[in-house]
Design a protein around this motif. Structure first.
Motif, PDB file in Angstrom:
ATOM      1  N   UNK A 196       0.818  -1.165  -0.114  1.00 12.75           N
ATOM      2  CA  UNK A 196       0.033  -0.069  -0.024  1.00 12.75           C
ATOM      3  C   UNK A 196       0.850   1.318   0.032  1.00 12.75           C
ATOM      4  N   UNK A 197       2.296   1.046  -0.496  1.00 11.28           N
ATOM      5  CA  UNK A 197       3.203   2.250  -0.495  1.00 11.28           C
ATOM      6  C   UNK A 197       3.561   2.620   0.950  1.00 11.28           C
ATOM      7  N   UNK A 198       4.230   3.693   0.951  1.00 12.48           N
ATOM      8  CA  UNK A 198       5.125   4.275   2.273  1.00 12.48           C
ATOM      9  C   UNK A 198       5.831   5.422   1.793  1.00 12.48           C
ATOM     10  N   UNK A 199       6.995   5.559   2.504  1.00  7.88           N
ATOM     11  CA  UNK A 199       7.921   6.776   2.343  1.00  7.88           C
ATOM     12  C   UNK A 199       9.018   6.746   2.967  1.00  7.88           C
ATOM     13  N   UNK A 200       9.464   8.113   3.373  1.00  7.83           N
ATOM     14  CA  UNK A 200      10.824   8.168   4.182  1.00  7.83           C
ATOM     15  C   UNK A 200      10.420   8.920   5.191  1.00  7.83           C
ATOM     16  N   UNK A 201      10.859   8.519   6.385  1.00 12.89           N
ATOM     17  CA  UNK A 201      10.864   9.341   7.587  1.00 12.89           C
ATOM     18  C   UNK A 201      12.141   9.840   8.056  1.00 12.89           C
ATOM     19  N   UNK A 202      12.375  11.140   7.843  1.00 14.39           N
ATOM     20  CA  UNK A 202      13.695  11.668   8.038  1.00 14.39           C
ATOM     21  C   UNK A 202      13.798  12.596   9.413  1.00 14.39           C
ATOM     22  N   UNK A 203      14.173  12.197  10.472  1.00 17.28           N
ATOM     23  CA  UNK A 203      14.224  13.056  11.563  1.00 17.28           C
ATOM     24  C   UNK A 203      15.535  13.453  12.191  1.00 17.28           C
ATOM     25  N   UNK A 204      15.745  14.621  12.662  1.00 24.35           N
ATOM     26  CA  UNK A 204      16.827  15.032  13.487  1.00 24.35           C
ATOM     27  C   UNK A 204      16.690  15.462  14.728  1.00 24.35           C
ATOM     28  N   UNK A 205      17.229  14.738  15.788  1.00 30.12           N
ATOM     29  CA  UNK A 205      17.122  14.987  17.200  1.00 30.12           C
ATOM     30  C   UNK A 205      18.511  15.700  17.785  1.00 30.12           C
ATOM     31  N   UNK A 206      18.184  16.569  18.644  1.00 30.15           N
ATOM     32  CA  UNK A 206      19.395  16.928  19.689  1.00 30.15           C
ATOM     33  C   UNK A 206      20.524  17.680  18.671  1.00 30.15           C
ATOM     34  N   UNK A 207      20.111  18.342  17.599  1.00 27.93           N
ATOM     35  CA  UNK A 207      21.131  19.101  16.951  1.00 27.93           C
ATOM     36  C   UNK A 207      21.469  20.268  17.858  1.00 27.93           C
ATOM     37  N   UNK A 208      22.291  21.170  17.152  1.00 31.88           N
ATOM     38  CA  UNK A 208      22.761  22.433  17.950  1.00 31.88           C
ATOM     39  C   UNK A 208      21.819  23.450  17.512  1.00 31.88           C
ATOM     40  N   UNK A 209      21.392  23.570  16.461  1.00 32.84           N
ATOM     41  CA  UNK A 209      19.980  24.466  15.851  1.00 32.84           C
ATOM     42  C   UNK A 209      18.699  23.857  16.184  1.00 32.84           C
ATOM     43  N   UNK A 210      18.588  22.719  15.560  1.00 30.00           N
ATOM     44  CA  UNK A 210      17.259  22.003  15.528  1.00 30.00           C
ATOM     45  C   UNK A 210      17.077  20.987  16.857  1.00 30.00           C
TER      46      UNK A 210
END
Length: 294
Positions: free
Chosen positions: A60-74
């Motif tokens: 049924x399809x899908x995708x990409x989850x791209x997550x950044x945690x704990x960066x110095x800006x984000x």
């Protein structure tokens, strides 16, 4: 009305926009050389494939989850893309019928693709932001939707003016009536009735966009996406160097509570994603890492 070529063009565009934004955000992490947290390691996105759950177990399809945690800006930012298809359940069919989509009871097939972004920042002076664009198709109709809106916990009039001015710059070539209409729509859509206030300082928003000219509507959707980085990145570059106080951080956490309330109670995308079986972690990516209620 198969729209095979058009669907692929849209999906490819959303993926290309995702790649551009991910690269730009990692660039903001790398270039943060002075100010709070500049001595920390630059953040990087973790990329996970997502799948839509279908009742019969078929693709049924899908995708990409791209997550950044704990960066110095984000502190937390997600940039997701998806391309899903299948048949809508009864509740989703009723919702589509209520929005004026014909024929859903007899043929509930659908296809949808889009990009969804939410950024929660380390520095309370940097505004949180949301952006998404999408295309939805059924055998009976198609449309585009999306927009972007700014969500500062500490408001700066100049930042708000810049964000809106860039949106207008990119939308005016499609008709000078477009930006005012989508700005008003955003003001109405991103309003929190139980708090009696907007969740941020607005932006642009549209849904069910079908003028009858697919190419024109796709071009408008692309320019909504193209406007995002010029509207948002300069604000981050300006504010990320500012020192913050405990009171500033407290204000940020309280505002994040407001943001979470909206996304869980009112946001159409959250409701649709959960109702159609998309990966729950991807759907709820928009929630902040920390929030506070008074």
């Amino acid at each position: 009305m198969d729209f095979t070529e058009e669907k692929q063009r849209a999906a490819n565009w959303f993926r290309a926009l995702r790649d551009e934004i991910v690269s730009a955000f990692e660039g903001l992490e790398d270039s943060h050389s002075e100010g709070p947290l500049s001595d920390a390691a630059p953040g990087r996105f973790e990329v996970t494939e997502t799948r839509r759950a279908s009742e019969d177990g078929s693709d049924a399809g899908g995708g990409l989850m791209s997550v950044m945690r704990g960066g110095r800006v984000f502190e937390k930012v997600g940039v997701n893309v998806s391309e899903v298809h299948g048949e809508l359940g009864e509740s989703a069919q009723r919702a589509m019928a209520a929005r004026g989509v014909p024929g859903m009871e007899s043929d509930p097939r659908f296809w949808a693709s889009g990009i969804s972004l939410v950024a929660h920042m380390q520095n309370p002076h940097c505004p949180a932001v949301h952006m998404n664009t999408r295309m939805f198709w059924t055998p009976h109709a198609w449309w585009f939707g999306g927009g972007s809106d700014l969500n500062p916990c500490i408001e700066y009039a100049g930042d708000t003016a810049h964000f809106h001015a860039v949106q207008q710059q990119y939308l005016d070539p499609h008709g000078t009536d477009i930006y005012p209409a989508l700005k008003t729509w955003a003001d109405e859509y991103f309003y929190i009735p139980h708090r009696g206030r907007a969740r941020g300082v607005g932006g642009i928003f549209m849904d069910d966009r079908n003028s009858g000219d697919w190419a024109a509507d796709f071009a408008l959707t692309q320019d909504i996406g193209r406007a995002f980085l010029p509207a948002f990145r300069p604000l981050v570059e300006k504010r990320r160097v500012q020192a913050w106080s405990d009171a500033d951080k407290d204000a940020q956490l309280i505002h994040r509570g407001l943001y979470a309330e909206y996304n869980l109670v009112y946001d159409r995308g959250t409701k649709f994603g959960l109702a159609t079986g998309h990966d729950a972690n991807a759907v709820l990516m928009s929630l902040p890492p920390m929030a506070k209620w008074v």
